[in-house]
Motif scaffolding. Structure first.
Motif, mmCIF file in Angstrom:
data_model
loop_
_atom_site.group_PDB
_atom_site.id
_atom_site.type_symbol
_atom_site.label_atom_id
_atom_site.label_comp_id
_atom_site.label_asym_id
_atom_site.label_seq_id
_atom_site.Cartn_x
_atom_site.Cartn_y
_atom_site.Cartn_z
ATOM 1 N N GLY A 142 0.608 -1.226 -0.300
ATOM 2 C CA GLY A 142 0.275 0.023 -0.128
ATOM 3 C C GLY A 142 0.697 1.111 0.112
ATOM 4 O O GLY A 142 0.467 2.563 -0.025
ATOM 5 N N LYS A 143 2.234 1.019 -0.106
ATOM 6 C CA LYS A 143 3.207 2.264 0.138
ATOM 7 C C LYS A 143 2.924 2.841 -1.368
ATOM 8 O O LYS A 143 3.055 1.962 -2.402
ATOM 9 N N LYS A 144 4.004 4.001 -1.424
ATOM 10 C CA LYS A 144 4.641 4.493 -3.013
ATOM 11 C C LYS A 144 5.504 5.071 -2.908
ATOM 12 O O LYS A 144 6.713 5.390 -1.856
ATOM 13 N N ILE A 145 6.224 4.163 -3.968
ATOM 14 C CA ILE A 145 7.885 4.207 -3.894
ATOM 15 C C ILE A 145 8.212 4.800 -5.669
ATOM 16 O O ILE A 145 7.375 4.276 -6.170
ATOM 17 N N ALA A 146 9.554 5.306 -4.927
ATOM 18 C CA ALA A 146 9.440 6.493 -6.849
ATOM 19 C C ALA A 146 10.719 5.878 -6.984
ATOM 20 O O ALA A 146 11.232 4.937 -6.383
ATOM 21 N N THR A 147 10.675 5.914 -8.231
ATOM 22 C CA THR A 147 12.076 4.803 -9.347
ATOM 23 C C THR A 147 12.551 6.443 -9.915
ATOM 24 O O THR A 147 11.938 7.388 -10.347
ATOM 25 N N ALA A 190 9.849 14.892 -2.765
ATOM 26 C CA ALA A 190 8.577 14.275 -2.230
ATOM 27 C C ALA A 190 9.154 13.671 -1.050
ATOM 28 O O ALA A 190 8.345 13.597 -0.468
ATOM 29 N N PHE A 191 10.268 12.923 -1.432
ATOM 30 C CA PHE A 191 10.226 12.027 0.282
ATOM 31 C C PHE A 191 10.481 13.374 1.714
ATOM 32 O O PHE A 191 9.743 13.259 2.672
ATOM 33 N N ALA A 192 10.910 14.045 1.549
ATOM 34 C CA ALA A 192 11.100 15.021 2.397
ATOM 35 C C ALA A 192 9.598 15.512 2.528
ATOM 36 O O ALA A 192 9.663 16.058 3.895
ATOM 37 N N GLN A 193 9.115 15.901 1.458
ATOM 38 C CA GLN A 193 6.848 16.607 1.624
ATOM 39 C C GLN A 193 6.536 15.193 2.339
ATOM 40 O O GLN A 193 5.422 16.243 3.078
ATOM 41 N N GLY A 194 6.745 14.304 2.469
ATOM 42 C CA GLY A 194 6.209 12.963 2.519
ATOM 43 C C GLY A 194 4.773 13.226 2.061
ATOM 44 O O GLY A 194 4.063 11.971 1.946
ATOM 45 N N SER A 195 5.282 13.079 0.534
ATOM 46 C CA SER A 195 4.196 12.469 -0.362
ATOM 47 C C SER A 195 4.514 11.105 -1.027
ATOM 48 O O SER A 195 3.847 10.888 -1.416
ATOM 49 N N ILE A 196 5.617 11.226 -0.529
ATOM 50 C CA ILE A 196 6.505 9.107 -0.874
ATOM 51 C C ILE A 196 6.282 8.868 -0.125
ATOM 52 O O ILE A 196 7.353 9.330 1.106
ATOM 53 N N ASP A 197 6.551 7.605 0.251
ATOM 54 C CA ASP A 197 7.321 6.554 1.289
ATOM 55 C C ASP A 197 8.863 5.862 1.238
ATOM 56 O O ASP A 197 9.208 5.937 2.789
#
Length: 353
Positions: A142-147, A190-197
């Motif tokens: 259920g988490k959002k992970i960026a590449t 986005a990670f710093a802002q909490g919009s991705i996990d």
């Protein structure tokens, strides 16, 4: 294969066809030979990224210029592997530092005619960084992970690892884990802002997310490869340029070897030179803690670590991002090994094992 990847491959193939047609029509070639048979210019691509440190210090400290002699160096920067491959296909550059998966894709789409890998450059320096409280693969549901990009080296690594953990992620951002394509700078923000996990990223983004945003490394990619070694960046050259100007390619390799040696023997000065060149290219030098952490996570080597390239291709096939491809012939390490042997250093090989 996804429509986006198909379109990207089509663009690259079209660029290759266009380059071939232009060459046949006698298009002006800036890399024409002088009376000695060496190229008058060499157009070298690289990225403003610490994983391309041999290129950064090679340009900054004039190591390539010194090795090339009368051949003029024309350095060009890129932000993504596909763009660099398209430039190589079209004849806009002659050689480039690049990650493994774009090189594999370029080899596949040109049917083994466009490029050769001539040296390794960088190993390591990639990881899955996540928020505090995520302690296992199961916690990623259920988490959002960026590449950085669909089908790029880190994207393949994440998808293959998730599959091994029994988790699925489709190419549209659905599944057990939502994988979002974001360039590295966007993912860090986005990670710093909490919009991705979390994000599977190369250095120095790993260090930024850990030191500046209190992230934690859930998977250091080193742990997934034998001996902790895997190719992050290597040096490729167009086959046409290699065939026409082998002496110039050998001189480029001399500069490359000098850059790798500099990074490994004068680390403090090399870190500063790398950061100075990054600042010149991007306007933003890395903060000292990030710089030192990132460097500590990287190994600079002319060994291409061939088994990991074959492994990366297999991983991309297994997650549906690459059709089966025969990589036989993708390497030409003879010029590099001639230089290594002449200097009393062990040769490297292109074995898949």
């Amino acid at each position: 294969m996804s429509s986006r990847i198909t379109r990207a491959f089509a663009i690259a193939a079209a660029a290759l066809a266009a380059a071939t047609a232009l060459s046949a029509c006698g298009d002006d070639d800036k890399s024409t030979a002088d009376a000695s048979g060496e190229a008058t210019a060499l157009r070298l691509g690289y990225f403003p990224n610490i994983t391309h440190a041999p290129a950064l210090v090679g340009v900054k400290n004039g190591l390539f210029t010194q090795a090339l002699g009368s051949t003029k160096l024309e350095a060009k920067t890129f932000s993504a592997g596909p763009a660099a491959i398209e430039a190589l296909f079209s004849g806009a550059i002659d050689a480039t530092y690049i990650g493994p998966n774009p090189a594999i894709n370029g080899w596949a789409k040109s049917k083994g005619t466009a490029l050769k890998i001539i040296a390794g450059s960088t190993s390591g320096g990639a990881a899955l960084v996540v928020k505090q409280g995520i302690n296992s693969a199961a916690d990623l549901k259920g988490k959002k992970i960026a590449t950085p990009q669909l089908g790029n080296t880190q994207d393949v690594a994440l998808r293959h690892w998730l599959k091994g953990q029994g988790l699925n992620a489709d190419q549209q951002g659905g599944g057990d884990v939502s994988i979002l394509p974001q360039d590295n700078a966007t993912a860090v923000q986005a990670f710093a802002q909490g919009s991705i996990d979390g994000a599977w990223v190369p250095e120095p983004n790993v260090a930024k997310m850990v030191t500046e945003s209190k992230g934690k490394v859930l998977v250091d990619e080193k742990t997934l490869w034998p001996g902790g070694q895997f190719v992050t960046t290597h040096l490729i050259v167009s086959q046409k340029f290699l065939e026409q100007h082998p002496a110039t390619v050998k001189k480029l390799l001399q500069g490359h070897i000098a850059a790798v040696n500099y990074l490994n023997t004068d680390k403090a000065a090399a870190e500063k030179a790398t950061n100075d060149q990054l600042a010149a290219l991007t306007g933003k030098p890395l903060k000292d803690p990030v710089l030192k952490s990132a460097f500590a996570n990287l190994t600079f080597t002319v060994d291409p670590i061939a088994p990991s390239l074959y492994g990366s291709a297999k991983h991309a096939e297994e997650v549906g991002l690459l059709e089966p491809v025969d990589l036989k012939g993708i390497y030409n390490l003879s010029p590099l090994n001639e230089l290594l042997t002449a200097s009393g250093k062990p040769a490297v090989n292109d074995s898949a094992a």
